[in-house]
Structures are given as structure tokens and as C-alpha cells.
Design a protein around this motif. Structure first.
Motif, mmCIF file in Angstrom:
data_model
loop_
_atom_site.group_PDB
_atom_site.id
_atom_site.type_symbol
_atom_site.label_atom_id
_atom_site.label_comp_id
_atom_site.label_asym_id
_atom_site.label_seq_id
_atom_site.Cartn_x
_atom_site.Cartn_y
_atom_site.Cartn_z
ATOM 1 N N SER A 99 1.130 -1.197 0.034
ATOM 2 C CA SER A 99 -0.216 0.227 0.100
ATOM 3 C C SER A 99 1.002 1.777 -0.150
ATOM 4 C CB SER A 99 -1.103 -0.146 1.270
ATOM 5 O OG SER A 99 -1.222 1.200 1.424
ATOM 6 N N GLU A 121 -8.662 3.230 -9.064
ATOM 7 C CA GLU A 121 -9.292 2.767 -7.247
ATOM 8 C C GLU A 121 -8.681 2.225 -7.054
ATOM 9 O OE1 GLU A 121 -10.721 2.360 -11.003
ATOM 10 O OE2 GLU A 121 -11.186 4.014 -10.811
ATOM 11 N N SER A 122 -7.709 0.936 -7.085
ATOM 12 C CA SER A 122 -7.007 0.106 -6.054
ATOM 13 C C SER A 122 -5.347 -0.618 -7.431
ATOM 14 C CB SER A 122 -8.176 -0.886 -6.024
ATOM 15 O OG SER A 122 -7.389 -1.751 -5.796
ATOM 16 N N TYR A 123 -5.157 -1.310 -6.870
ATOM 17 C CA TYR A 123 -3.740 -2.342 -6.892
ATOM 18 C C TYR A 123 -3.770 -3.409 -7.008
ATOM 19 C CZ TYR A 123 -2.210 -2.475 -2.351
ATOM 20 O OH TYR A 123 -1.887 -3.136 -1.187
ATOM 21 N N TYR A 124 -2.790 -4.211 -8.011
ATOM 22 C CA TYR A 124 -2.415 -5.887 -6.793
ATOM 23 C C TYR A 124 -1.605 -5.398 -7.007
ATOM 24 C CZ TYR A 124 -2.666 -11.048 -8.715
ATOM 25 O OH TYR A 124 -2.534 -11.864 -8.082
#
Length: 151
Positions: A33, A140-143
Motif C-alpha cells: 500500500s 481505484e486500486s492495485y494488485y
């Protein structure tokens, strides 16, 4: 009269790295993160074009710098692992975090993403430069490959 061939026929290679960020002020990566948050500070955009970046870290996982390895089109970008390690060696990095975005918004890695990660990780092991993670970024997000046990 003797001619100096070195000045005329051979290019000089210059290798440099400079940082304006004092060591005490460098961001530290503690989690996937925190790596994603740092990358969001430098990414030019997520939705229209694919970019591949590398975060260069010291032994304390503090960010020495970042490098845009490539930019491509809507569905991909070409990554040459030699360019990744060229930047790592210039900065005397101890470890790396790879990152690229998926303009489609799809977070799952493709087989090409997995293969590239394995190839770069294997090259890093030879040079004693650890590849800590590979992030796929969207708006919006990440992997995280590390969080998912793929690295």
C-alpha cells in the motif's frame, strides 16, 4: 603527428545518479500500500496509456528514486529488463518494486505480466538486487504480486 583516437572514435559513457532528497526525508516502503501511494505521486495517468515504472530502494527500503522504463499504448508496453537494471545500478539500489498500470481497470495479471516478473526477478538474483514486488495499478486500486504470493 599522433591522433588521439579516443576523442574522435569512441563515445564516452557517463553514469550518474543525483538526488535532491536528503536521506532522512526519503519515503520508506513498508507495505504494498505504501509503495502504491508513492507511485501515485509520480504516475502521469492510469486510464489512457500503459506505463511501466520501477521504484529504486536502498537496504532500508527507502526510495532512492523512480524511473519510467517505458510507455506504450492502451493494451501494453514493452519492457526491456536491461533498462530496469541500468536504472537500478545507476542508483546503487539494493532492491526494486516494479509497477505498471492497466488502463482497462482490470487488476489481474496476464501471463505476460507473470513471465516478465519472473524474468526480472531471476536477473536481479544474479546481481543481488531483490525484486520485492510488482504492482498493477488502476485509478481505484492495485494488485500486489507479493501480497498474492506470486513473487
Amino acid at each position: 603527428m599522433k591522433t588521439n583516437l579516443f576523442n574522435q572514435n569512441i563515445a564516452e559513457v557517463q553514469i550518474s545518479y543525483s538526488s535532491k532528497v536528503p536521506a532522512k526525508d526519503r519515503l520508506q516502503v513498508k507495505t504494498s500500500s505504501s509503495a502504491a501511494d508513492a507511485l501515485r505521486l509520480v504516475y502521469p495517468g492510469m486510464e489512457h496509456k500503459e506505463y511501466f515504472y520501477v521504484l529504486l530502494l536502498n537496504r532500508a527500503n527507502k526510495i532512492l528514486g523512480y524511473y519510467q522504463v517505458s510507455s506504450g499504448g492502451i493494451s501494453g508496453t514493452v519492457v526491456d529488463q536491461r533498462i530496469v537494471f541500468q536504472a537500478a545500478l545507476k542508483a546503487n539500489a539494493s532492491s526494486l518494486i516494479l509497477a505498471h498500470n492497466h488502463p482497462s481497470g482490470q487488476l489481474r495479471p496476464s501471463q505476460a505480466d507473470i513471465d516478465l516478473t519472473r524474468k526480472i526477478k531471476a536477473a536481479g538474483e544474479i546481481m543481488d538486487i531483490s525484486v520485492l514486488d510488482h504492482l498493477i495499478m488502476t485509478e481505484e486500486s492495485y494488485y500486489s504480486f507479493a501480497d498474492e504470493g506470486l513473487i
